[in-house]
Design an enzyme around this catalytic site. Structure first.
Site, mmCIF file in Angstrom:
data_model
loop_
_atom_site.group_PDB
_atom_site.id
_atom_site.type_symbol
_atom_site.label_atom_id
_atom_site.label_comp_id
_atom_site.label_asym_id
_atom_site.label_seq_id
_atom_site.Cartn_x
_atom_site.Cartn_y
_atom_site.Cartn_z
ATOM 1 N N ASP A 1 145.083 31.303 20.682
ATOM 2 C CA ASP A 1 143.629 30.015 20.218
ATOM 3 C C ASP A 1 143.964 30.802 18.555
ATOM 4 O O ASP A 1 145.050 31.541 17.679
ATOM 5 C CB ASP A 1 142.603 30.697 20.027
ATOM 6 C CG ASP A 1 142.482 32.208 20.713
ATOM 7 O OD1 ASP A 1 142.976 32.738 19.914
ATOM 8 O OD2 ASP A 1 141.326 32.624 21.120
ATOM 9 N N ASN B 1 130.404 37.243 25.581
ATOM 10 C CA ASN B 1 130.062 36.232 26.765
ATOM 11 C C ASN B 1 130.945 36.036 27.581
ATOM 12 O O ASN B 1 130.788 34.940 28.239
ATOM 13 C CB ASN B 1 129.352 35.258 25.835
ATOM 14 C CG ASN B 1 130.826 34.412 25.150
ATOM 15 O OD1 ASN B 1 131.728 34.676 25.640
ATOM 16 N ND2 ASN B 1 130.470 34.104 24.140
ATOM 17 N N HIS C 1 134.278 35.066 27.720
ATOM 18 C CA HIS C 1 135.368 33.656 27.581
ATOM 19 C C HIS C 1 136.417 34.474 27.441
ATOM 20 O O HIS C 1 136.751 35.729 26.950
ATOM 21 C CB HIS C 1 134.840 33.187 26.126
ATOM 22 C CG HIS C 1 134.846 33.807 24.931
ATOM 23 N ND1 HIS C 1 134.325 33.636 23.788
ATOM 24 C CD2 HIS C 1 136.292 35.275 24.514
ATOM 25 C CE1 HIS C 1 135.008 34.816 22.416
ATOM 26 N NE2 HIS C 1 136.105 35.436 22.848
ATOM 27 N N GLU D 1 135.217 28.918 25.947
ATOM 28 C CA GLU D 1 133.074 28.974 26.037
ATOM 29 C C GLU D 1 132.667 29.396 27.501
ATOM 30 O O GLU D 1 133.224 28.145 28.183
ATOM 31 C CB GLU D 1 132.072 28.895 24.573
ATOM 32 C CG GLU D 1 133.490 29.115 23.487
ATOM 33 C CD GLU D 1 132.809 30.324 23.087
ATOM 34 O OE1 GLU D 1 132.993 31.534 23.926
ATOM 35 O OE2 GLU D 1 132.916 30.945 21.603
HETATM 36 C C1 F6R Z 1 141.821 36.367 20.676
HETATM 37 C C2 F6R Z 1 140.877 35.424 21.832
HETATM 38 C C3 F6R Z 1 139.369 36.373 22.316
HETATM 39 C C4 F6R Z 1 138.755 37.434 22.126
HETATM 40 C C5 F6R Z 1 137.414 37.901 22.454
HETATM 41 C C6 F6R Z 1 137.572 39.383 22.792
HETATM 42 O O1 F6R Z 1 142.888 35.659 20.274
HETATM 43 O O2 F6R Z 1 141.021 34.373 22.230
HETATM 44 O O3 F6R Z 1 139.048 35.592 23.531
HETATM 45 O O4 F6R Z 1 139.985 38.123 22.687
HETATM 46 O O5 F6R Z 1 137.183 37.560 21.608
HETATM 47 O O6 F6R Z 1 137.894 39.529 21.379
HETATM 48 P P1 F6R Z 1 137.531 41.686 20.834
HETATM 49 O O7 F6R Z 1 138.817 42.445 21.208
HETATM 50 O O8 F6R Z 1 137.612 41.282 19.219
HETATM 51 O O9 F6R Z 1 136.314 42.091 21.453
#
Ligand code: F6R
Length: 240
Positions: free
Chosen positions: A67, A134, A136, A141
């Site tokens: 992303d 959450n 995702h 989401e």
């Molecule tokens: C990042 C992504 C997100 C993260 C998720 C966890 O490219 O796709 O899904 O993997 O938000 O983020 P952290 O590792 O910062 O807790």
């Protein structure tokens, strides 16, 4: 879904790097799916260390990130391209790396182009994932239904809040992102999901033991034939 629990976060990073090493030894021209966020940072440091020690060669590999924020220029330190350069790309010998372009004039076309690029590369061999508080994966989401294709997505208030730590204020967190869709992620031949810390314990329990629901997007991974989940003790603490 095979779940491994380690005492320390550092062991999660070492185990994740070992999965990448096995993948690249087996198939040097692998297509790697990569993630940003806090979780993979130590894994990337371990990949850099292995590369510097001559164990890992990325020269024939290709990578696709999950992303990118919409509207943050690549020069912004919190753009995902800047994150990837800082934490991995500038320190290994990967020659072909792609992220969706969140500055594209036509974002819908950019999503289609990104899907096409992944297809042309032969699909993702090993996809690294973190998980949002959450549930995702990528920026898919929670919602009423799963979104399968690479898409333009609105970040939920909880994700905006979680990502506020990377910016000076919550107002500066971008409200939209381009993200590989759930279907794109599920097409990866091997999925490697990492989760660290007590803050992820509840969502990890939902993913592993709860029902498969778009309210917890990561729960759909249970339908994939090859998912490896690496957790530290804290993230695994609510699993029965
Ligand atoms: C990042 C992504 C997100 C993260 C998720 C966890 O490219 O796709 O899904 O993997 O938000 O983020 P952290 O590792 O910062 O807790």
């Amino acid at each position: 879904m095979v779940v491994h629990v380690f005492d320390q976060a550092s062991q999660v990073a070492e185990a994740a790097a070992a999965v990448f090493t096995a993948q690249l030894l087996e198939k040097p021209d692998s297509v790697l799916g990569l993630a940003t966020g806090s979780t993979p940072v130590d894994t990337y440091a371990e990949l850099i260390r292995l590369h510097e020690h001559g164990v890992l060669d990325f020269s024939r590999a290709t990578s696709f990130n999950l992303d990118e924020y919409v509207g943050l220029p690549p020069s912004h330190p919190e753009s995902y391209i800047a994150f990837m350069k800082r934490n991995l790309f500038d320190r290994i010998n990967l020659k072909r790396s792609y992220l969706p372009n969140g500055m594209a004039g036509d974002l819908e076309r950019e999503c289609l182009n990104y899907e096409a690029l992944i297809r042309e590369a032969g699909g993702v061999d090993l996809q690294l994932l973190g998980i949002g508080n959450n549930g995702h994966i990528g920026f898919n989401e929670p919602g009423e239904s799963f979104v399968f294709d690479t898409n333009l997505t609105a970040l939920t208030p909880s994700t905006i809040h979680a990502n506020r730590r990377f910016f000076d204020s919550e107002e500066q967190v971008p409200r939209q992102a381009l993200s590989m869709g759930i279907g794109t992620i599920l097409q990866a031949r091997h999925i490697l999901l990492l989760a660290l810390g007590q803050g992820k314990a509840e969502v990890v329990k939902g993913m592993v033991e709860g029902s498969i629901t778009p309210q917890v997007p990561a729960s759909i991974l249970r339908g994939h034939p090859r998912v490896t989940v690496l957790l530290d003790r804290a993230a695994a603490s609510l699993l029965s």
